[in-house]
Design a protein around this motif. Structure first.
Motif, PDB file in Angstrom:
ATOM      1  N   LYS A 134      51.558  44.282  48.203  1.00  0.00           N
ATOM      2  CA  LYS A 134      50.258  44.201  47.529  1.00  0.00           C
ATOM      3  C   LYS A 134      49.699  45.577  47.174  1.00  0.00           C
ATOM      4  CE  LYS A 134      49.212  39.810  49.760  1.00  0.00           C
ATOM      5  NZ  LYS A 134      48.273  39.045  50.633  1.00  0.00           N
ATOM      6  N   THR A 135      50.572  46.416  46.630  1.00  0.00           N
ATOM      7  CA  THR A 135      50.146  47.724  46.127  1.00  0.00           C
ATOM      8  C   THR A 135      49.200  47.514  44.948  1.00  0.00           C
ATOM      9  OG1 THR A 135      52.288  48.636  46.753  1.00  0.00           O
ATOM     10  CG2 THR A 135      50.952  49.927  45.217  1.00  0.00           C
ATOM     11  N   GLN A 136      48.051  48.159  44.991  1.00  0.00           N
ATOM     12  CA  GLN A 136      47.058  47.962  43.929  1.00  0.00           C
ATOM     13  C   GLN A 136      47.217  48.939  42.775  1.00  0.00           C
ATOM     14  OE1 GLN A 136      42.947  46.770  45.168  1.00  0.00           O
ATOM     15  NE2 GLN A 136      43.543  47.782  47.074  1.00  0.00           N
ATOM     16  N   ILE A 137      47.652  50.161  43.064  1.00  0.00           N
ATOM     17  CA  ILE A 137      47.723  51.212  42.050  1.00  0.00           C
ATOM     18  C   ILE A 137      48.749  52.244  42.474  1.00  0.00           C
ATOM     19  CG2 ILE A 137      45.694  52.295  43.148  1.00  0.00           C
ATOM     20  CD1 ILE A 137      45.041  53.562  40.411  1.00  0.00           C
ATOM     21  N   LEU A 138      49.486  52.772  41.517  1.00  0.00           N
ATOM     22  CA  LEU A 138      50.475  53.832  41.755  1.00  0.00           C
ATOM     23  C   LEU A 138      50.005  55.119  41.087  1.00  0.00           C
ATOM     24  CD1 LEU A 138      53.851  51.999  41.003  1.00  0.00           C
ATOM     25  CD2 LEU A 138      52.777  52.382  43.226  1.00  0.00           C
ATOM     26  N   LEU A 139      50.554  56.234  41.569  1.00  0.00           N
ATOM     27  CA  LEU A 139      50.277  57.541  40.969  1.00  0.00           C
ATOM     28  C   LEU A 139      51.537  58.082  40.314  1.00  0.00           C
ATOM     29  CD1 LEU A 139      48.132  60.411  42.247  1.00  0.00           C
ATOM     30  CD2 LEU A 139      50.493  60.920  41.699  1.00  0.00           C
ATOM     31  N   GLY A 140      51.406  58.552  39.082  1.00  0.00           N
ATOM     32  CA  GLY A 140      52.504  59.219  38.391  1.00  0.00           C
ATOM     33  C   GLY A 140      52.158  60.678  38.151  1.00  0.00           C
ATOM     34  N   ASN A 141      53.172  61.526  38.016  1.00  0.00           N
ATOM     35  CA  ASN A 141      52.956  62.964  37.903  1.00  0.00           C
ATOM     36  C   ASN A 141      53.201  63.428  36.469  1.00  0.00           C
ATOM     37  OD1 ASN A 141      53.961  65.897  37.956  1.00  0.00           O
ATOM     38  ND2 ASN A 141      53.013  65.664  39.981  1.00  0.00           N
ATOM     39  N   THR A 142      52.135  63.869  35.819  1.00  0.00           N
ATOM     40  CA  THR A 142      52.223  64.250  34.413  1.00  0.00           C
ATOM     41  C   THR A 142      53.177  65.413  34.191  1.00  0.00           C
ATOM     42  OG1 THR A 142      49.994  63.450  33.967  1.00  0.00           O
ATOM     43  CG2 THR A 142      50.861  65.110  32.464  1.00  0.00           C
ATOM     44  N   TYR A 143      53.130  66.424  35.072  1.00  0.00           N
ATOM     45  CA  TYR A 143      54.006  67.590  34.906  1.00  0.00           C
ATOM     46  C   TYR A 143      55.474  67.167  34.913  1.00  0.00           C
ATOM     47  CZ  TYR A 143      56.755  71.684  36.256  1.00  0.00           C
ATOM     48  OH  TYR A 143      57.728  72.647  36.333  1.00  0.00           O
ATOM     49  N   HIS A 144      55.859  66.401  35.927  1.00  0.00           N
ATOM     50  CA  HIS A 144      57.271  66.031  36.047  1.00  0.00           C
ATOM     51  C   HIS A 144      57.712  65.105  34.915  1.00  0.00           C
ATOM     52  CE1 HIS A 144      58.255  68.004  39.826  1.00  0.00           C
ATOM     53  NE2 HIS A 144      57.060  67.678  40.245  1.00  0.00           N
ATOM     54  N   LEU A 145      56.846  64.184  34.484  1.00  0.00           N
ATOM     55  CA  LEU A 145      57.207  63.314  33.365  1.00  0.00           C
ATOM     56  C   LEU A 145      57.180  64.084  32.041  1.00  0.00           C
ATOM     57  CD1 LEU A 145      55.261  60.126  34.485  1.00  0.00           C
ATOM     58  CD2 LEU A 145      57.736  60.472  34.545  1.00  0.00           C
ATOM     59  N   GLY A 200      44.140  45.824  35.814  1.00  0.00           N
ATOM     60  CA  GLY A 200      43.775  45.113  37.026  1.00  0.00           C
ATOM     61  C   GLY A 200      42.655  45.786  37.791  1.00  0.00           C
ATOM     62  N   THR A 201      42.147  45.082  38.791  1.00  0.00           N
ATOM     63  CA  THR A 201      41.077  45.604  39.628  1.00  0.00           C
ATOM     64  C   THR A 201      41.654  46.257  40.878  1.00  0.00           C
ATOM     65  OG1 THR A 201      40.830  43.472  40.732  1.00  0.00           O
ATOM     66  CG2 THR A 201      39.422  43.891  38.829  1.00  0.00           C
ATOM     67  N   ILE A 202      40.923  47.229  41.392  1.00  0.00           N
ATOM     68  CA  ILE A 202      41.328  47.999  42.565  1.00  0.00           C
ATOM     69  C   ILE A 202      40.200  47.920  43.576  1.00  0.00           C
ATOM     70  CG2 ILE A 202      41.980  50.283  43.415  1.00  0.00           C
ATOM     71  CD1 ILE A 202      42.630  50.854  40.310  1.00  0.00           C
ATOM     72  N   GLU A 203      40.517  47.439  44.763  1.00  0.00           N
ATOM     73  CA  GLU A 203      39.525  47.356  45.823  1.00  0.00           C
ATOM     74  C   GLU A 203      39.575  48.634  46.646  1.00  0.00           C
ATOM     75  OE1 GLU A 203      40.641  43.769  47.871  1.00  0.00           O
ATOM     76  OE2 GLU A 203      39.424  42.515  46.535  1.00  0.00           O
ATOM     77  N   THR A 204      38.436  49.293  46.762  1.00  0.00           N
ATOM     78  CA  THR A 204      38.367  50.568  47.472  1.00  0.00           C
ATOM     79  C   THR A 204      37.663  50.398  48.809  1.00  0.00           C
ATOM     80  OG1 THR A 204      36.252  51.210  46.450  1.00  0.00           O
ATOM     81  CG2 THR A 204      38.271  51.788  45.270  1.00  0.00           C
TER      82      THR A 204
END
Length: 396
Positions: A52-63, A24-28
């Motif tokens: 209408k959340t456009q993007i989430l952040l995930g944590n590589t270390y914890h995953l 998807g697209t993200i409006e900045t």
């Protein structure tokens, strides 16, 4: 995959753009809620979609720790696992190199550390970091970097820059190799962002930014900020790096921040932000509103029949009073922290949409000025706070 700059503000370096990703697209400018372990704490995915959340952040270390790279591959990536069809950005694990310093040992090709959960010895290098992010299937991956502490003398800061640049080049090479060889990746077209380090040293920030641009990335983050330094120094670190980043690439300030900081960082040319504050502060009873933030557990709100924010349209504000939600928090009812977490997340997303709209309308300078005058920090207004900081552009 592309970034299109659509509007700029004549009074500052603020800008609006559109970033296209596979999901998807993200409006900045955009704020990214933090889903550390595949979930934004105390907020349902349904609610994230409704706000209408456009993007989430995930944590590589914890995953990487849980559930692990093999399980993530089996699940088919994080989008499928958590039932989220929008864009995801993953950090590289580099910040944990900083925050979990007592549990790790830096070497030339990565970090040896012990799991903060089990104590098991683990290794995170460029291959492991990119491999995990490929398994997660994030739309935007981050290079592995070394985030130095604050304060940091020039010599160790330079060593961190050298390691960060070397790892960045390795990450780009590994990402390209995996893109060519792994046909069953959850996300086919992943972007890769470089991360500018350098502490509070202007020459190192400039050098790091320029060397990363020479390598070439899809976007650029400014890291090593909000690590304990005073706010003016944090702003200065952004200013040291931003002029050397390409105008046609997105810019991301990592781990920031408070609402007034976001307005000021947008004015300094930053496009993307993430922070745990909306939900972390909610769990301690702090509410964000257009008039500032306040501590709901305190006695003045015991009989307050107003919504958390009279100008907010979230579920909590439409249906409950401050008095009722305060009661839930005081009696440690889980629904209380869920309602405040939902509201604070909604506030941050709405607030950033207002900032973007002001840039597009050509009224950002007025918006920025009005925000300073209205937003209150407990004990002082934001104008007084900014005066204390003696910023060079207070009179804009």
């Amino acid at each position: 995959m592309s970034f299109q700059l659509t509007h700029t503000d004549p009074s500052s370096r603020a800008r609006a753009g559109v970033l296209t990703t596979e999901h998807g697209t993200i409006e900045t400018p955009v704020f990214m809620p933090v889903g550390t372990q595949g979930s934004v704490k105390a907020v349902f995915g349904r609610d994230l979609r409704e706000m209408k959340t456009q993007i989430l952040l995930g944590n590589t270390y914890h995953l990487f720790i849980r559930p692990g790279i093999d399980d993530m591959r089996t699940y088919g990536g994080l989008h499928k696992f958590m039932n989220w069809d929008g864009p995801i950005l993953t950090d590289s694990g580099g910040f944990q190199v900083f925050s979990l310093a007592p549990l790790r040992k830096l070497v030339e090709d990565g970090v040896h550390f012990r799991s903060h959960i089990s104590g098991e010895p683990l290794f995170l290098g460029t291959k492991e970091s990119i491999g995990m992010q490929v398994a997660i299937g994030s739309d935007i991956m981050m290079v592995l970097d070394e985030c130095p502490p604050w304060p940091c003398e020039p010599e160790p800061a330079r060593a961190a820059v050298e390691r960060t640049v070397r790892w960045a080049a390795d990450c780009k090479r590994i990402a390209a190799e995996l893109a060519a060889s792994e046909v069953n990746r959850p996300t086919k077209n992943q972007l890769l962002f470089g991360i500018v380090q350098g502490g509070s040293h202007a020459d190192l920030r400039k050098e790091c930014a320029q060397r990363l641009v020479e390598i070439g990335f899809d976007g650029y983050a400014i890291g090593g900020v909000s690590v304990g330094e005073p706010e003016p120094e944090m702003m200065a670190s952004i200013e040291m790096a931003e002029p050397y980043l390409p105008a046609d690439k997105p810019r991301y300030a990592m781990g920031l921040g408070q609402p007034w900081q976001l307005v000021e960082l947008v004015a300094r040319g930053v496009d993307m932000f993430d922070c745990v504050l909306p939900t972390r502060m909610a769990r301690h009873g702090t509410v964000y509103s257009r008039d500032g933030h306040f501590h709901l557990k305190t006695s003045p709100y015991r009989l307050d029949e107003r919504p958390l924010d009279p100008e907010c349209g979230c579920y909590a504000c439409k249906n409950y009073t401050r008095a009722y939600i305060r009661h839930l928090l005081k009696t440690e009812e889980i629904v209380g922290l869920m309602l405040v977490s939902l509201h604070n997340s909604h506030f941050y997303l709405d607030f950033m949409r207002e900032v973007r709209a002001a840039i597009i309308a050509g009224t950002f300078a007025d918006y920025r000025r009005a925000f300073r005058e209205r937003y209150r920090i407990p004990g002082k207004n934001l104008g007084e706070h900014r005066s204390d900081l003696k910023r060079k552009n207070d009179n804009e």
